[in-house]
Design an enzyme around this catalytic site. Structure first.
Site, PDB file in Angstrom:
ATOM      1  N   THR B  94     -30.594   0.145  22.062  1.00  0.00           N
ATOM      2  CA  THR B  94     -29.893   1.250  21.409  1.00  0.00           C
ATOM      3  C   THR B  94     -30.219   2.519  22.186  1.00  0.00           C
ATOM      4  O   THR B  94     -31.371   2.943  22.208  1.00  0.00           O
ATOM      5  CB  THR B  94     -30.362   1.390  19.955  1.00  0.00           C
ATOM      6  OG1 THR B  94     -30.106   0.163  19.280  1.00  0.00           O
ATOM      7  CG2 THR B  94     -29.641   2.518  19.255  1.00  0.00           C
ATOM      8  N   LYS B 169     -23.001   1.217  17.818  1.00  0.00           N
ATOM      9  CA  LYS B 169     -24.349   0.881  17.351  1.00  0.00           C
ATOM     10  C   LYS B 169     -24.988   2.070  16.639  1.00  0.00           C
ATOM     11  O   LYS B 169     -25.594   1.934  15.570  1.00  0.00           O
ATOM     12  CB  LYS B 169     -25.206   0.444  18.544  1.00  0.00           C
ATOM     13  CG  LYS B 169     -26.673   0.281  18.260  1.00  0.00           C
ATOM     14  CD  LYS B 169     -26.968  -0.849  17.283  1.00  0.00           C
ATOM     15  CE  LYS B 169     -28.467  -0.938  16.980  1.00  0.00           C
ATOM     16  NZ  LYS B 169     -28.762  -1.949  15.965  1.00  0.00           N
ATOM     17  N   LYS B 238     -35.214   8.417  15.532  1.00  0.00           N
ATOM     18  CA  LYS B 238     -34.667   8.497  16.891  1.00  0.00           C
ATOM     19  C   LYS B 238     -33.165   8.158  16.888  1.00  0.00           C
ATOM     20  O   LYS B 238     -32.349   8.854  17.497  1.00  0.00           O
ATOM     21  CB  LYS B 238     -35.420   7.513  17.791  1.00  0.00           C
ATOM     22  CG  LYS B 238     -34.860   7.336  19.184  1.00  0.00           C
ATOM     23  CD  LYS B 238     -35.627   6.282  19.972  1.00  0.00           C
ATOM     24  CE  LYS B 238     -35.351   4.856  19.533  1.00  0.00           C
ATOM     25  NZ  LYS B 238     -34.009   4.342  19.883  1.00  0.00           N
TER      26      LYS B 238
END
Lengths: 297, 297, 297, 297
Positions: B94, B169, B238
């Protein structure tokens, strides 16, 4: 079969009343505009809620807001004035928990049962007896309503007291609105990145997000299909306000509800009263520099 | 069978590498701490990403963040330095769409294919070959990876270019986090109203909200089961930051992502680094005057 | 008088450099587009920051963002490469606390002093020597800069270390942006209620809210006078992002900063790059159904 | 001197009533708990608002909320029942614009003037005749109240109709609450960065932010001096809700008001009913991992 008074023949109440007739109940109906009664063949019209409730074993009410419920239930010609001791009032409307508490108390004081029974599902689900019903009240009262519920819905989720059941309905609507916000933000970003909204939605519902609420509202948002309204924006705003009010009473901050409320207010400030409540996604689109509704128009 | 370099043997990468071995690929592995390679029987360890990629038809990378991916892919001993012309790098990590774009460009400049292939699913899903994979890149490259994907997951959702797949994603994780917020607020209010959280959740998942993401995270939030972490809070933060960054680049405000970000920061300010990312619901509980985690433990 | 290198002749740097010349300093200037040096009569142009700093007692830098500061200060031809031991670099730019920390460390490692000295005030205040200066660094270094500061501003507020002074600047800009949000919401509601915006503002500044920031930005918002920009929206967004980044590093959620950030992003999504940063109030107006800028223009 | 009925002897009303006596008005007072009347020497107590208002030229009401005002003004023994034609009711309470509108209409229907005259200032300002008064109503009526206003405050800001003046008061309180939020976030970040809160505040008020509201509330927040309350949290919440309600009626979303509302709810959920309304900054501190009130306690 027992007799049922049905109060309120709006887009939800009308198919519900019909289903009770079809299930064999002896149905008397009342509606603010009386002509609607003709749309329930087999039911007898009554001039007041009290008259409809007079002698009935059950009264079912399905009305638009607190004010309408309060008038029809507790007014001088209201349901409670008509029901006999031992009868049960099934309140299917979405109302504040404060009003629900008052209704429960007022009925108890007169020896009448009160079962809150808010429903999940749109008019098409009501017509198809596919509502989900969340009853709350004394267990014996809820039990006595079984045949009524069986005629209206596909599933029962008893949820404690009447105000608790009312709260569950408010939470459910808050969660639908939150889902619309989540979809609105995601789809706006996906669209600006050049992704196909329906394809992106298909990935979501084909994997982790495969819930009816995401399929239905996801499609509306992806298609910007906000008219005609299945459930109007102003009604959605009312329900989110009721959830915020419940949160205030119980000291639970709900910032996600506030965010959704502001979106709805913004949509109404643009004159979108006729939009479905999913139509506040138009505001999310505009904030991102997209057209509120994808053209051509 | 073709040869595959597998770069990154963390909690996700390890079971994925094993599945590639099991599917018959000739697998070389590299991990920052080399000893991990012993946990993939049948694979050969390599001293650098470049060495692992040297001569391979595919390289698959599964690393923690942008910095790790950049070093392992574009560094002097990185994947791109090792892959021959015509090979394909499958980036399963990711990452930011900015890095993804740079990766795609750098690979193209060297005649190496780059397919972004972020996955949905936790380590148990990775072990069971039940990941959902969202590949993005040149269609011919994506097509060539079919056998690799078949060894890793249960379904493919091709989604345009590599940066587009990366964005999907980020959106998916943003939506999971949003779902946690929605559940956290609802369950806090339900609990303060005296409702049983699991019963309330059962109603939701039994009706409109029956999606895997709501079942899984709803149970964690209802049980306040925030440890051990399946996916750590700091990693969740994050990813939400990456979604916000993508929104900034494309000029799409995401207030729901900001709300979730603030919840996560608050949880970290209380020292809850070890919580699962669903654990920011503890902050929602505290704001409502509930214990962060329901005691006794 | 001591020699000063002045790096960066933008809308703020230009009048500051002129004031240093006027105060009698021996000034060498550098600017990315060299022709600007002609606008500072009495100063000598230098081909690089290092050349400007060579032999100088002070260097003052006033640049647009982290990237510009990093290049001009730490690059191969940068300020630090030119300054002799014992000289002082006065960093007046608004930068991240992370960069400020790196600057302080890099200068210390070479025996050069680093004083962060962000300023409050617009170009007109800079020209009039009316800036407020917030120096941070070793007290002896700050003390040595007295004559420089006296030539530039009307008041000094020493505020600890260099990163602390940098943070104070970020907080100040966050607070100005918050004030614009507060004014924007209030004035939109006042205007929709038929109140005269200027009259309402006069009441505020005549009573509890009589601060320079409210007078200046209140008038811009009340008049919807968003062009030409005194300080551009995109720069405002940069600074709010820096404040959010500082909050993230120190684990301090700043939801008001997030709200302002989303307003700014929305304004930029509408193509309002040329607006002053107070111009995000146009977004508040639109959400309320008012024109973004009151017409006719 | 004309006769004045003064209704409501709370922390604000008591010093206001005294000032009217001192200015030479013939004052009759009514308070819910009658004993309070003894605290206004020179005034005559009355058994009901109507009795106090009977024959008076002016009635001034200063009560806690909509319900109290509605009962005291429009109830069977209320002010309007007592005032003669041509008299004027000066409503100084902070009320909803909906109630204000109803009050104006009800008074007009009886030939009695209604002037909304909300005030800015705390009890100490009331005692010192330092209130700022924002009258709204028919200009001739406002003019006739000059001597009353002169006895109570330091300045007049006439602001249109009665509901408009009421709105201005709500906006003023919303802005104070917004200022507390802004200060709370800034000071929390400053404190976590090791800055001295008072020194930071001194910089703010010495430069751009030198307004009475920032000096007063900034000091409370910097000192975490939230008890005893000058104005209680629950009353602050009431006023922010009224502002949100006005925004809803006029279709103006106020996300900053929602943010503040959630902070206040959170503080109340922690049991901080006795805190001053600036005390919701304790919630901002906790979210950042600081103690709600700086110890030792």
């Amino acid at each position: 079969m027992p007799s049922v008074a049905f109060i309120g023949l709006g887009s939800m109440g009308l198919p519900m009343a019909r289903n009770l007739v079809q299930a064999g109940f002896d149905v008397r109906v009342w509606n603010r505009t009386a002509a609607k009664a003709r749309d329930v063949p087999g039911a007898r019209p009554a001039p007041t809620p009290a008259a409809a409730a007079d002698g009935a074993e059950f009264a079912v009410s399905m009305l638009a807001d607190d004010a309408a419920v309060e008038a029809a239930a507790l007014g001088p010609d209201g349901i409670l004035a008509g029901l006999r001791k031992g009868a049960i009032h099934v309140g299917a409307s979405t109302v504040s928990i404060a009003l629900c508490r008052r209704l429960a108390d007022a009925h108890a004081a007169r020896g009448v049962g009160y079962v809150a029974a808010p429903v999940f599902g749109r008019p098409d689900a009501a017509a198809a007896k596919q509502l989900w019903i969340v009853p709350g009240g004394a267990p014996a009262d809820v039990e006595r309503c079984s045949a009524v519920f069986a005629a209206l819905g596909q599933g029962l989720f008893p949820m404690g007291s009447a105000p608790q059941a009312s709260l569950v309905k408010l939470l459910g609507n808050f969660m639908i609105a939150s889902t619309i916000e989540m979809l609105g933000e995601s789809l706006a970003l996906a669209e600006k990145a050049g992704l196909d909204p329906s394809r992106f939605l298909g990935m979501l519902t084909g994997t982790l997000f495969g819930a009816p609420v995401i399929k239905r509202y996801g499609q509306l948002v992806a298609d910007t299909a906000f008219e005609p309204a299945g459930f109007q924006l102003a009604l959605g705003l009312k329900d989110v306000n009721l959830a915020l009010g419940a949160g205030e009473e119980l000291r639970v901050p709900l910032p996600l509800a506030s965010l959704v409320r502001e979106r709805m207010l913004t949509a109404l400030a643009q004159g979108r009263e006729r939009f479905d409540w999913s139509g506040f996604a138009s505001v999310i689109r505009e904030a991102a520099g997209l057209e509120p509704v994808r053209g051509p128009r």
